[in-house]
Design a protein around this motif. Structure first.
Motif, PDB file in Angstrom:
ATOM      1  N   VAL A  85       0.860  -1.185   0.000  1.00 20.41           N
ATOM      2  CA  VAL A  85       0.000   0.000   0.000  1.00 20.41           C
ATOM      3  C   VAL A  85       0.896   1.235   0.000  1.00 20.41           C
ATOM      4  N   ASP A  86       0.695   2.112  -0.962  1.00 19.25           N
ATOM      5  CA  ASP A  86       1.479   3.344  -1.057  1.00 19.25           C
ATOM      6  C   ASP A  86       1.007   4.310   0.028  1.00 19.25           C
ATOM      7  N   ILE A  87       1.906   4.644   0.953  1.00 16.23           N
ATOM      8  CA  ILE A  87       1.548   5.588   2.023  1.00 16.23           C
ATOM      9  C   ILE A  87       2.469   6.813   1.989  1.00 16.23           C
ATOM     10  N   ARG A  88       2.891   7.185   0.782  1.00 15.72           N
ATOM     11  CA  ARG A  88       3.682   8.400   0.577  1.00 15.72           C
ATOM     12  C   ARG A  88       2.715   9.505   0.177  1.00 15.72           C
ATOM     13  N   LYS A  89       2.470  10.435   1.082  1.00 14.21           N
ATOM     14  CA  LYS A  89       1.439  11.467   0.896  1.00 14.21           C
ATOM     15  C   LYS A  89       1.588  12.209  -0.435  1.00 14.21           C
ATOM     16  N   ALA A  90       2.814  12.470  -0.878  1.00 13.42           N
ATOM     17  CA  ALA A  90       3.041  13.238  -2.107  1.00 13.42           C
ATOM     18  C   ALA A  90       2.958  12.385  -3.379  1.00 13.42           C
ATOM     19  N   SER A  91       2.744  11.103  -3.235  1.00 11.90           N
ATOM     20  CA  SER A  91       2.718  10.207  -4.388  1.00 11.90           C
ATOM     21  C   SER A  91       1.374  10.260  -5.105  1.00 11.90           C
ATOM     22  N   PRO A  92       1.382  10.193  -6.441  1.00  7.40           N
ATOM     23  CA  PRO A  92       0.105  10.128  -7.179  1.00  7.40           C
ATOM     24  C   PRO A  92      -0.678   8.846  -6.891  1.00  7.40           C
ATOM     25  N   SER A  93      -0.018   7.833  -6.361  1.00  7.58           N
ATOM     26  CA  SER A  93      -0.717   6.588  -6.041  1.00  7.58           C
ATOM     27  C   SER A  93      -0.945   6.418  -4.533  1.00  7.58           C
ATOM     28  N   PHE A  94      -0.890   7.520  -3.778  1.00 11.31           N
ATOM     29  CA  PHE A  94      -1.128   7.454  -2.327  1.00 11.31           C
ATOM     30  C   PHE A  94      -2.472   6.773  -2.047  1.00 11.31           C
ATOM     31  N   GLY A  95      -2.450   5.805  -1.121  1.00 10.20           N
ATOM     32  CA  GLY A  95      -3.676   5.102  -0.741  1.00 10.20           C
ATOM     33  C   GLY A  95      -4.076   3.982  -1.686  1.00 10.20           C
ATOM     34  N   LYS A  96      -3.319   3.770  -2.731  1.00 13.03           N
ATOM     35  CA  LYS A  96      -3.593   2.667  -3.671  1.00 13.03           C
ATOM     36  C   LYS A  96      -2.784   1.447  -3.235  1.00 13.03           C
ATOM     37  N   TRP A  97      -3.256   0.275  -3.637  1.00 15.00           N
ATOM     38  CA  TRP A  97      -2.550  -0.954  -3.302  1.00 15.00           C
ATOM     39  C   TRP A  97      -2.467  -1.871  -4.500  1.00 15.00           C
ATOM     40  N   VAL A  98      -1.470  -2.751  -4.466  1.00 15.22           N
ATOM     41  CA  VAL A  98      -1.351  -3.839  -5.432  1.00 15.22           C
ATOM     42  C   VAL A  98      -1.131  -5.119  -4.638  1.00 15.22           C
ATOM     43  N   GLY A  99      -1.588  -6.221  -5.178  1.00 13.10           N
ATOM     44  CA  GLY A  99      -1.411  -7.506  -4.520  1.00 13.10           C
ATOM     45  C   GLY A  99      -1.182  -8.609  -5.529  1.00 13.10           C
ATOM     46  N   TYR A 100      -0.338  -9.564  -5.168  1.00 13.90           N
ATOM     47  CA  TYR A 100       0.024 -10.665  -6.063  1.00 13.90           C
ATOM     48  C   TYR A 100       0.187 -11.947  -5.273  1.00 13.90           C
ATOM     49  N   ARG A 101      -0.119 -13.060  -5.945  1.00 17.26           N
ATOM     50  CA  ARG A 101       0.117 -14.377  -5.364  1.00 17.26           C
ATOM     51  C   ARG A 101       1.590 -14.726  -5.560  1.00 17.26           C
ATOM     52  N   LEU A 102       2.235 -15.018  -4.450  1.00 14.42           N
ATOM     53  CA  LEU A 102       3.618 -15.486  -4.462  1.00 14.42           C
ATOM     54  C   LEU A 102       3.594 -16.895  -3.899  1.00 14.42           C
TER      55      LEU A 102
END
Length: 182
Positions: A85-102
């Motif tokens: 989960v992107d928790i960098r306030k200045a990032s354009p993807s702040f609050g977005k997440w990605v998930g993958y099966r490993l």
């Protein structure tokens, strides 16, 4: 190694080149030079961690507000759903997440740079997870965002199974209330 871009450009899915025959398989799980050449990430790993968890265990969403850690994650036994989960306030993807099966079977790894919260759920009977970090564990700086924060709405791939959580993870805070990176 094959590098796959994710919806958050700094988070990378890595697929190693696997050599297999009737005896089994071999692959390089990490090579500093190849990692830097293929990903463009120049970093130093200072700590290796190994966890074992049963089906339904959910660990996360963890980060350190100081001594932020980049992580290179893989499952060497079983299968997990790994989330950044992107928790960098200045990032354009702040609050977005990605998930993958490993999994031990697909041998994929996920590179998560500093500035992200991380968690995973266990999809197999048991899973063992290995991950490298770019900074040392610092208990005083450890933070946790709620795994089920409605603002994030993460599908942990557990179906109807209620996740098994630590007390620390049950006490996580919402993204809106969390300390985040500038």
């Amino acid at each position: 190694m094959n590098v796959i871009q994710t919806d958050i450009p700094e988070v990378l899915l890595l697929e190693p080149r696997v050599f297999g025959d009737d005896r089994g398989f071999f692959f390089e799980s990490f090579n500093q030079r190849t990692f830097e050449e293929k990903t463009g990430v120049k970093t130093q790993f200072v700590q290796d961690n190994h966890s074992r968890s049963n089906y339904g265990v959910l660990r996360g969403l963890h980060y350190q507000i100081q001594q932020a850690q980049g992580k290179l994650i893989r499952a060497c036994v079983g299968e997990i759903f790994d989330v950044a989960v992107d928790i960098r306030k200045a990032s354009p993807s702040f609050g977005k997440w990605v998930g993958y099966r490993l999994s031990a079977e697909n041998k994929r790894q996920l590179w998560i740079p500093a500035g992200f919260a991380h968690g995973f759920s266990v999809l197999s009977d048991v899973a063992e997870v290995l991950y490298k970090t770019t900074d040392y564990y610092a208990k005083d700086h450890e933070r946790c965002i709620l795994w089920n924060d409605p603002e994030l709405s993460i599908n942990w791939q557990l179906g109807e199974t209620e996740p098994i959580l630590s007390e620390k993870d049950k006490a996580g805070v919402s993204l809106n209330a969390a300390e985040v990176y500038d």
